[in-house]
Scaffold this motif. Structure first.
Motif, PDB file in Angstrom:
ATOM      1  N   GLY A 179       0.730  -1.134  -0.088  1.00 23.03           N
ATOM      2  CA  GLY A 179       0.085  -0.080  -0.065  1.00 23.03           C
ATOM      3  C   GLY A 179       0.853   1.309   0.013  1.00 23.03           C
ATOM      4  O   GLY A 179       2.173   1.091   0.230  1.00 23.03           O
ATOM      5  N   THR A 180       0.386   2.275  -0.147  1.00 19.91           N
ATOM      6  CA  THR A 180       0.881   3.766   0.043  1.00 19.91           C
ATOM      7  C   THR A 180       0.567   4.585   1.026  1.00 19.91           C
ATOM      8  O   THR A 180      -0.518   4.638   1.541  1.00 19.91           O
ATOM      9  N   LEU A 181       1.392   5.597   1.639  1.00 19.62           N
ATOM     10  CA  LEU A 181       1.308   6.633   2.180  1.00 19.62           C
ATOM     11  C   LEU A 181       1.619   7.821   1.545  1.00 19.62           C
ATOM     12  O   LEU A 181       2.560   7.772   0.852  1.00 19.62           O
ATOM     13  N   ASP A 182       0.566   8.814   1.582  1.00 17.97           N
ATOM     14  CA  ASP A 182       0.650  10.018   0.802  1.00 17.97           C
ATOM     15  C   ASP A 182       0.210  10.939   1.300  1.00 17.97           C
ATOM     16  O   ASP A 182      -1.003  11.312   1.275  1.00 17.97           O
ATOM     17  N   LEU A 183       1.345  11.796   2.212  1.00 22.42           N
ATOM     18  CA  LEU A 183       1.076  12.890   3.021  1.00 22.42           C
ATOM     19  C   LEU A 183       1.320  14.120   2.342  1.00 22.42           C
ATOM     20  O   LEU A 183       2.196  14.271   1.794  1.00 22.42           O
ATOM     21  N   SER A 184       0.286  15.016   2.306  1.00 20.66           N
ATOM     22  CA  SER A 184       0.543  16.273   1.840  1.00 20.66           C
ATOM     23  C   SER A 184       0.059  17.412   2.743  1.00 20.66           C
ATOM     24  O   SER A 184      -1.122  17.065   3.579  1.00 20.66           O
ATOM     25  N   VAL A 185       0.332  18.521   2.513  1.00 26.01           N
ATOM     26  CA  VAL A 185      -0.242  19.780   3.404  1.00 26.01           C
ATOM     27  C   VAL A 185      -0.738  20.949   2.622  1.00 26.01           C
ATOM     28  O   VAL A 185       0.033  21.171   1.640  1.00 26.01           O
ATOM     29  N   ASN A 186      -1.888  21.391   3.010  1.00 25.96           N
ATOM     30  CA  ASN A 186      -2.344  22.530   2.291  1.00 25.96           C
ATOM     31  C   ASN A 186      -2.653  23.511   3.036  1.00 25.96           C
ATOM     32  O   ASN A 186      -3.548  23.183   4.173  1.00 25.96           O
ATOM     33  N   PRO A 187      -2.110  24.685   3.192  1.00 21.03           N
ATOM     34  CA  PRO A 187      -1.446  25.215   2.064  1.00 21.03           C
ATOM     35  C   PRO A 187      -0.007  24.715   2.316  1.00 21.03           C
ATOM     36  O   PRO A 187       0.253  24.600   3.413  1.00 21.03           O
ATOM     37  N   THR A 188       0.770  24.986   1.102  1.00 16.82           N
ATOM     38  CA  THR A 188       2.295  24.374   1.190  1.00 16.82           C
ATOM     39  C   THR A 188       3.154  25.513   1.870  1.00 16.82           C
ATOM     40  O   THR A 188       4.130  25.438   2.378  1.00 16.82           O
ATOM     41  N   THR A 189       2.563  26.928   2.078  1.00 20.16           N
ATOM     42  CA  THR A 189       3.137  28.066   2.436  1.00 20.16           C
ATOM     43  C   THR A 189       2.862  28.046   3.853  1.00 20.16           C
ATOM     44  O   THR A 189       1.560  28.149   4.088  1.00 20.16           O
ATOM     45  N   LEU A 248      -3.113   3.639   2.709  1.00 19.84           N
ATOM     46  CA  LEU A 248      -2.866   3.031   4.100  1.00 19.84           C
ATOM     47  C   LEU A 248      -3.104   4.225   5.003  1.00 19.84           C
ATOM     48  O   LEU A 248      -2.881   5.525   4.724  1.00 19.84           O
ATOM     49  N   ASP A 249      -3.733   3.812   6.219  1.00 13.59           N
ATOM     50  CA  ASP A 249      -3.796   4.694   7.326  1.00 13.59           C
ATOM     51  C   ASP A 249      -2.523   5.467   7.902  1.00 13.59           C
ATOM     52  O   ASP A 249      -1.522   4.665   7.898  1.00 13.59           O
ATOM     53  N   ILE A 250      -2.596   6.594   8.312  1.00 20.81           N
ATOM     54  CA  ILE A 250      -1.255   7.112   8.799  1.00 20.81           C
ATOM     55  C   ILE A 250      -1.373   7.061  10.307  1.00 20.81           C
ATOM     56  O   ILE A 250      -2.717   8.015  10.929  1.00 20.81           O
ATOM     57  N   ALA A 251      -0.698   6.515  11.146  1.00 18.11           N
ATOM     58  CA  ALA A 251      -0.956   6.583  12.533  1.00 18.11           C
ATOM     59  C   ALA A 251      -0.315   7.783  13.421  1.00 18.11           C
ATOM     60  O   ALA A 251      -0.727   8.119  14.397  1.00 18.11           O
ATOM     61  N   HIS A 252       0.807   7.938  12.702  1.00 14.54           N
ATOM     62  CA  HIS A 252       1.811   9.133  13.371  1.00 14.54           C
ATOM     63  C   HIS A 252       2.369  10.102  12.309  1.00 14.54           C
ATOM     64  O   HIS A 252       2.403   9.760  11.446  1.00 14.54           O
ATOM     65  N   VAL A 253       2.264  11.420  12.708  1.00 14.19           N
ATOM     66  CA  VAL A 253       3.123  12.389  11.792  1.00 14.19           C
ATOM     67  C   VAL A 253       4.060  13.291  12.554  1.00 14.19           C
ATOM     68  O   VAL A 253       4.104  13.550  13.912  1.00 14.19           O
ATOM     69  N   SER A 254       5.221  13.116  12.224  1.00  8.21           N
ATOM     70  CA  SER A 254       6.454  13.733  12.873  1.00  8.21           C
ATOM     71  C   SER A 254       6.820  14.910  12.165  1.00  8.21           C
ATOM     72  O   SER A 254       6.289  15.247  10.955  1.00  8.21           O
ATOM     73  N   LEU A 255       7.444  15.960  12.639  1.00  6.80           N
ATOM     74  CA  LEU A 255       7.706  17.430  12.087  1.00  6.80           C
ATOM     75  C   LEU A 255       9.024  17.609  12.447  1.00  6.80           C
ATOM     76  O   LEU A 255       9.585  17.752  13.593  1.00  6.80           O
ATOM     77  N   THR A 304       8.801  20.212   7.587  1.00  2.00           N
ATOM     78  CA  THR A 304       8.829  18.903   7.053  1.00  2.00           C
ATOM     79  C   THR A 304       7.822  17.986   7.726  1.00  2.00           C
ATOM     80  O   THR A 304       8.310  17.413   8.916  1.00  2.00           O
ATOM     81  N   PHE A 305       6.857  17.506   7.106  1.00  2.00           N
ATOM     82  CA  PHE A 305       5.878  16.546   7.961  1.00  2.00           C
ATOM     83  C   PHE A 305       6.008  15.241   7.144  1.00  2.00           C
ATOM     84  O   PHE A 305       6.173  15.191   6.238  1.00  2.00           O
ATOM     85  N   THR A 306       6.274  14.139   8.249  1.00  2.00           N
ATOM     86  CA  THR A 306       6.686  12.814   7.698  1.00  2.00           C
ATOM     87  C   THR A 306       5.447  11.902   8.272  1.00  2.00           C
ATOM     88  O   THR A 306       5.443  11.909   9.322  1.00  2.00           O
ATOM     89  N   GLY A 307       4.542  11.117   7.420  1.00  2.00           N
ATOM     90  CA  GLY A 307       3.804  10.394   7.947  1.00  2.00           C
ATOM     91  C   GLY A 307       4.157   8.818   8.170  1.00  2.00           C
ATOM     92  O   GLY A 307       4.902   8.591   7.289  1.00  2.00           O
ATOM     93  N   LYS A 308       3.622   8.261   9.201  1.00  3.89           N
ATOM     94  CA  LYS A 308       4.106   6.993   9.417  1.00  3.89           C
ATOM     95  C   LYS A 308       2.960   5.904   9.737  1.00  3.89           C
ATOM     96  O   LYS A 308       1.942   6.267  10.263  1.00  3.89           O
ATOM     97  N   GLN A 309       3.132   4.791   9.243  1.00  2.00           N
ATOM     98  CA  GLN A 309       2.082   3.573   9.105  1.00  2.00           C
ATOM     99  C   GLN A 309       1.973   3.390  10.758  1.00  2.00           C
ATOM    100  O   GLN A 309       2.859   3.476  11.645  1.00  2.00           O
ATOM    101  N   GLY A 310       0.732   2.722  10.935  1.00  2.00           N
ATOM    102  CA  GLY A 310       0.788   1.861  12.353  1.00  2.00           C
ATOM    103  C   GLY A 310       1.308   0.696  12.377  1.00  2.00           C
ATOM    104  O   GLY A 310       2.067   0.221  11.314  1.00  2.00           O
ATOM    105  N   SER A 311       1.080  -0.221  13.258  1.00  2.00           N
ATOM    106  CA  SER A 311       1.370  -1.530  13.489  1.00  2.00           C
ATOM    107  C   SER A 311       0.954  -2.367  12.325  1.00  2.00           C
ATOM    108  O   SER A 311      -0.210  -2.092  11.955  1.00  2.00           O
ATOM    109  N   GLY A 312       1.489  -3.591  11.961  1.00  4.17           N
ATOM    110  CA  GLY A 312       0.802  -4.453  11.046  1.00  4.17           C
ATOM    111  C   GLY A 312      -0.374  -5.165  11.305  1.00  4.17           C
ATOM    112  O   GLY A 312      -0.375  -5.294  12.600  1.00  4.17           O
ATOM    113  N   ASP A 313      -1.206  -5.588  10.625  1.00  7.43           N
ATOM    114  CA  ASP A 313      -2.368  -6.291  10.823  1.00  7.43           C
ATOM    115  C   ASP A 313      -2.507  -7.560  10.328  1.00  7.43           C
ATOM    116  O   ASP A 313      -1.803  -7.953   9.338  1.00  7.43           O
ATOM    117  N   GLU A 314      -3.304  -8.503  10.769  1.00  7.51           N
ATOM    118  CA  GLU A 314      -3.353 -10.079  10.265  1.00  7.51           C
ATOM    119  C   GLU A 314      -4.121  -9.866   8.898  1.00  7.51           C
ATOM    120  O   GLU A 314      -5.336  -9.274   8.903  1.00  7.51           O
TER     121      GLU A 314
END
Length: 200
Positions: free
Chosen positions: A44-54, A79-86, A189-199
């Motif tokens: 799957g994919t994580l695709d995090l963006s911020v609006n506005p970019t300024t 994929l769901d994003i569980a955490h975002v770091s900055l 700079t925002f970085t999205g991170k996935q959660g733990s894996g699922d069955e």
């Protein structure tokens, strides 16, 4: 007569050899059936963006001024994003011809991360840009975004949420003339991170 016996013996030996060969060959004969199974692993994919970019563009600031901005955190991935770091970075440019500042303008820009609750905006975390710049993304994630995402359960795939930030040029009640005409360029700079894996 002897010749006939030799022929008969030779024929008997050849027949016996052929029989053994057929018997030996018989041990390798069997029925068989083959079935195949295949599968696909598609990430799957994580695709995090911020609006506005300024982040913010504000001019003619003076000590005591504030500016509040809303950011849309958007997850366009599957994929769901569980955490975002900055991660925070900035550069200060002095007014042309002015002496280099003794103090860092980032120490006087206070940042409040707000969360909208039933009774209005509530401060999740407050710090200066200078301190935010020194933090690692994980530390920022734990202090700022955990409350934000705990309330919302993360940032689901194909969804967005609003982050509100309030900036303040802190008036320390002292002479702050060295900052006149200065500018601060901020980069987040925002970085999205996935959660733990699922069955699956």
């Amino acid at each position: 007569m002897i010749m006939g016996i030799k022929k008969t013996l030779a024929l008997s030996v050849a027949t016996a050899a052929l029989g053994l060969t057929l018997m030996g060959g018989g041990t390798y004969a069997y029925f068989s059936s083959t079935a195949e199974s295949s599968g696909t692993f598609a990430a799957g994919t994580l695709d995090l963006s911020v609006n506005p970019t300024t982040v913010i563009n504000v001019g003619n600031l003076k000590p005591g001024d504030t500016a509040q901005r809303n950011f849309k955190l958007v997850n366009k991935g599957t994929l769901d994003i569980a955490h975002v770091s900055l991660a925070t970075d900035y550069t200060v440019t002095n007014k042309e011809g002015a002496p280099v500042n003794i103090a860092d303008l980032g120490d006087f820009i206070n940042v409040q991360f707000l969360i909208n609750q039933d009774k209005g905006d509530s401060v999740v975390y407050s710090t200066t840009l200078a301190d935010l710049k020194k933090m690692t993304p994980d530390a920022v994630e734990n202090k700022i975004f955990i409350p934000f995402f705990e309330e919302r359960g993360g940032l689901k795939a194909n969804s967005e949420d609003t982050l509100t930030v309030k900036f303040e040029f802190v008036d320390n009640g002292k002479d702050q003339n060295e900052f006149q005409g200065d500018s601060l360029q901020l980069k987040w700079t925002f970085t999205g991170k996935q959660g733990s894996g699922d069955e699956k």
